[in-house]
Design a protein around this motif. Structure first.
Motif, PDB file in Angstrom:
ATOM      1  N   ALA A 281      -4.399  -3.843  12.530  1.00  0.00           N
ATOM      2  CA  ALA A 281      -3.432  -3.148  11.687  1.00  0.00           C
ATOM      3  C   ALA A 281      -3.709  -1.654  11.707  1.00  0.00           C
ATOM      4  O   ALA A 281      -4.837  -1.226  11.484  1.00  0.00           O
ATOM      5  N   CYS A 282      -2.681  -0.860  12.002  1.00  0.00           N
ATOM      6  CA  CYS A 282      -2.791   0.599  11.961  1.00  0.00           C
ATOM      7  C   CYS A 282      -2.401   1.084  10.565  1.00  0.00           C
ATOM      8  O   CYS A 282      -1.498   1.924  10.396  1.00  0.00           O
ATOM      9  N   SER A 283      -3.066   0.525   9.587  1.00  0.00           N
ATOM     10  CA  SER A 283      -2.774   0.805   8.187  1.00  0.00           C
ATOM     11  C   SER A 283      -4.009   0.440   7.376  1.00  0.00           C
ATOM     12  O   SER A 283      -4.929  -0.201   7.903  1.00  0.00           O
ATOM     13  N   PRO A 284      -4.055   0.813   6.104  1.00  0.00           N
ATOM     14  CA  PRO A 284      -5.161   0.333   5.263  1.00  0.00           C
ATOM     15  C   PRO A 284      -5.161  -1.188   5.179  1.00  0.00           C
ATOM     16  O   PRO A 284      -4.132  -1.835   5.420  1.00  0.00           O
ATOM     17  N   PRO A 285      -6.294  -1.800   4.847  1.00  0.00           N
ATOM     18  CA  PRO A 285      -6.369  -3.262   4.727  1.00  0.00           C
ATOM     19  C   PRO A 285      -5.360  -3.803   3.723  1.00  0.00           C
ATOM     20  O   PRO A 285      -4.991  -3.126   2.759  1.00  0.00           O
TER      21      PRO A 285
END
Length: 410
Positions: A281-285
């Protein structure tokens, strides 16, 4: 009551594109502006509306499986595109937001994959039947993201390119000892043994995949160079010159990342190289999809880059290179869906209609996530020594050409 709650929820949610909902009593309501993307859906019973209010993501998948959520013309892609374009946690009801946060914080305990639970989770998905997977995978049965160097590649060409790309990153020479963690049906191990001259140990927790991998290696005359085992990676003894793991990290779970990368470091020779290929994921968890973990991958987790950096560093590994493959998996999944749909009559003879709808929902929801959300594939190139690899990337593509030359000469 629940129809009123649902109406308010959808009214607040849809700001981009348009969604037309037909309710169980036949009443039709339009949500959002007259703009693309657009979709129409019919909900056939009130119990489904209640479920959508309480747990929207899980209920959407179950409603499609059960036939109580019916996209017009079975355009599930169109429905999911509208919903994903509008997905913002702040627009969801408070009880949905709190439930999502609780699930996220509970993952530390939920995702404790012991050796026994890990094997159960693997069996749930991978021990269904080879026949099912042969219907939609490539000839080599690569069940992971392909590498589309050119968009018009066939699935077979793109999967071969993926293996060549990984082999080039590993810099494998004849006679090297290679560990394949999560070897699946054996395609990667066979490629590295046949095309690179490696001696490969492949480990899997799937009895079904193990049997198939051994048969394939025997038929290809590679049994003397490949040792396939039913074994948890945590019990493997080394050392190895190279380690490859494709599509297995998603099954490890956050609580075990330190253990995983620590084991990789322990198993590598001082000048060894590891290539870890994983969905990321290219995002926070975030909290994982309840539908996916319930029906497809129990115990599965898509890591964010930030969740992997710390364990890699604490294992004492150099992160030589990180490549982010964008849209490659969406293209792969679209190929899988087309092949699956081409075999629908055969699938229906072997399984029931609910299974067919479950599998189509899985494939479509996954490629929509790669197209509409911040999800990609990470390839981590790891090792212990600062000088184990050249300091520029030039060698990568020369390595791929060298592997292609070897194959052409055979």
């Amino acid at each position: 009551m629940w129809e009123t709650v649902f109406h308010r929820m959808i009214s607040q949610l849809i700001h981009t594109g348009q969604l037309v909902v037909t309710y169980p009593d036949g009443r039709e309501t339009v949500y959002g502006p007259d703009d693309a993307p657009a979709a129409r859906v019919r909900i056939t019973d009130r119990a489904t509306i209640r479920a959508l209010c309480l747990n929207p993501e899980l209920a959407l998948g179950e409603g499609y499986m059960d036939g109580t959520i019916l996209p017009e013309n079975d355009d599930l892609e169109g429905l999911l595109r509208v919903l994903m374009r509008n997905r913002q946690e702040s627009r969801m009801p408070a009880w949905v937001r709190w439930a999502t946060r609780l699930r996220y914080f509970a993952q530390t305990w939920i995702l404790r994959n012991t050796e026994s639970s890990a094997q159960r989770n693997v069996a749930h998905h991978y021990d269904i039947s080879d026949d099912l997977y042969r219907m939609f995978l490539d000839e080599d049965m690569q069940y992971s993201c392909a590498y589309f160097a050119h968009p018009d590649m066939t699935l077979e060409e793109a999967q071969a390119a993926k293996k060549a790309h990984i082999a080039a990153k590993l810099r494998i020479e004849p006679g090297m000892r290679v560990l394949d963690i999560g070897c699946g049906w054996g395609g990667m191990a066979m490629t590295l043994a046949r095309d690179c001259g490696a001696r490969v140990t492949g480990v899997t927790l799937s009895e079904n995949q193990l049997a198939t991998a051994r048969r394939r290696a025997d038929a290809a005359g590679l049994s003397d160079r490949i040792d396939f085992r039913l074994q948890d990676y945590r019990t493997v003894e080394g050392p190895f010159d190279r380690i490859v793991s494709v599509g297995m990290l998603e099954h490890v779970g956050v609580p075990h990342y330190g253990e995983y990368f620590g084991k990789v470091a322990d198993l590598l020779e001082p000048d060894g190289i590891a290539l870890i290929h994983t969905i990321g994921a290219c995002s926070p968890p975030f909290a994982q999809s309840r539908w996916i973990t319930k029906y497809i991958f129990p115990g599965g987790y898509i890591p964010s880059m930030s969740e992997l950096a710390g364990p890699i560093e604490r294992a004492g590994l150099w992160n030589y290179d990180v490549e982010v493959l964008r849209l490659h998996y969406a293209m792969t999944l679209r190929h899988w869906l087309a092949r699956f749909d081409a075999h629908l009559d055969e699938v229906r003879r072997k399984y029931d209609e609910r299974f067919v709808r479950m599998w189509r929902y899985y494939l479509i929801a996954c490629y929509m996530t790669f197209e509409e959300d911040k999800q990609a594939v990470f390839q981590f190139q790891l090792g212990k020594r600062i000088d184990a690899l050249p300091i520029t990337r030039d060698y990568l593509y020369a390595g791929e050409d060298r592997i292609d030359d070897r194959k052409a000469a055979e």
